[in-house]
Design a protein around this motif. Structure first.
Motif, short mmCIF file in Angstrom:
data_model
loop_
_atom_site.label_atom_id
_atom_site.label_comp_id
_atom_site.label_asym_id
_atom_site.label_seq_id
_atom_site.Cartn_x
_atom_site.Cartn_y
_atom_site.Cartn_z
N ARG A 80 0.72 -1.31 -0.11
CA ARG A 80 -0.09 -0.30 -0.13
C ARG A 80 0.90 1.13 -0.09
O ARG A 80 1.81 1.24 0.65
N ASP A 84 -1.03 7.41 -0.08
CA ASP A 84 -2.60 7.35 -0.52
C ASP A 84 -2.92 6.10 -0.34
O ASP A 84 -2.34 5.08 -1.10
N ARG A 85 -3.43 5.57 0.65
CA ARG A 85 -3.87 4.22 0.93
C ARG A 85 -4.70 3.61 -0.04
O ARG A 85 -4.85 2.28 0.03
N ARG A 86 -5.25 4.27 -0.80
CA ARG A 86 -6.12 3.74 -2.17
C ARG A 86 -5.19 3.11 -3.08
O ARG A 86 -5.63 2.30 -3.86
N ASN A 87 -3.80 3.41 -3.33
CA ASN A 87 -3.09 2.90 -4.13
C ASN A 87 -2.22 1.80 -3.89
O ASN A 87 -1.66 1.95 -2.43
#
Length: 115
Positions: A80, A84-87
Motif C-alpha cells: 500500500r 495514499d492508502r487507495r493506491n
C-alpha cells in the motif's frame, strides 16, 4: 548498434526463446504477465495497478489477477502507498530481477544462433 532482422528471423528468435523457456521448466508467464513484468523492471517506478491498467489498456481487475499470480511466483510484490492508502505500489523483487536477467541471457544466446 541496431539489430537488423527480417520478420521471419524475429519470429524464429521468439520461437526459439519460447521453446527454450518452456524446456527449462522455469516460471511460465502469459504474454500479459511478461508485458507487466518488463514494464515494472524497465520503466522507472513507481508502478501502480491503475497505471499498469492504463498502460496496457485493460481494466484494474485484469492487472490484479495477473499480479496475484506473479506475486505467488515471487517475481513482484505489492504494498500500500503510505501517502495514499487507495493506491497499491508494485515492487520489484530479487526473484523477478534474476528471472529477467536469465531471460535476457536466453534471448542473447538464441540471437547469436540466428543464421
Amino acid at each position: 548498434m541496431p539489430v537488423e532482422l527480417t520478420a521471419s528471423q524475429a519470429l524464429g528468435l521468439w520461437h526459439q526463446v519460447s521453446l527454450e523457456q518452456v524446456k527449462a521448466g522455469d516460471v511460465d508467464l502469459t504474454m500479459r504477465q511478461v508485458a507487466i513484468l518488463l514494464h515494472i523492471y524497465l520503466v522507472p517506478p513507481p508502478h501502480t495497478v491503475r497505471g499498469l491498467a492504463a498502460t496496457l489498456g485493460v481494466t484494474k481487475p485484469v492487472i490484479t489477477r495477473a499480479l496475484n499470480t506473479m506475486g505467488e511466483m515471487g517475481i513482484v510484490d505489492r504494498v500500500r502507498d503510505d501517502r495514499d492508502r487507495r493506491n497499491v505500489i508494485i515492487k520489484r523483487t530479487l526473484t523477478g530481477a534474476l528471472y529477467l536477467e536469465k531471460f535476457g541471457d536466453l534471448i542473447i544466446d538464441q540471437g547469436r544462433q540466428l543464421s
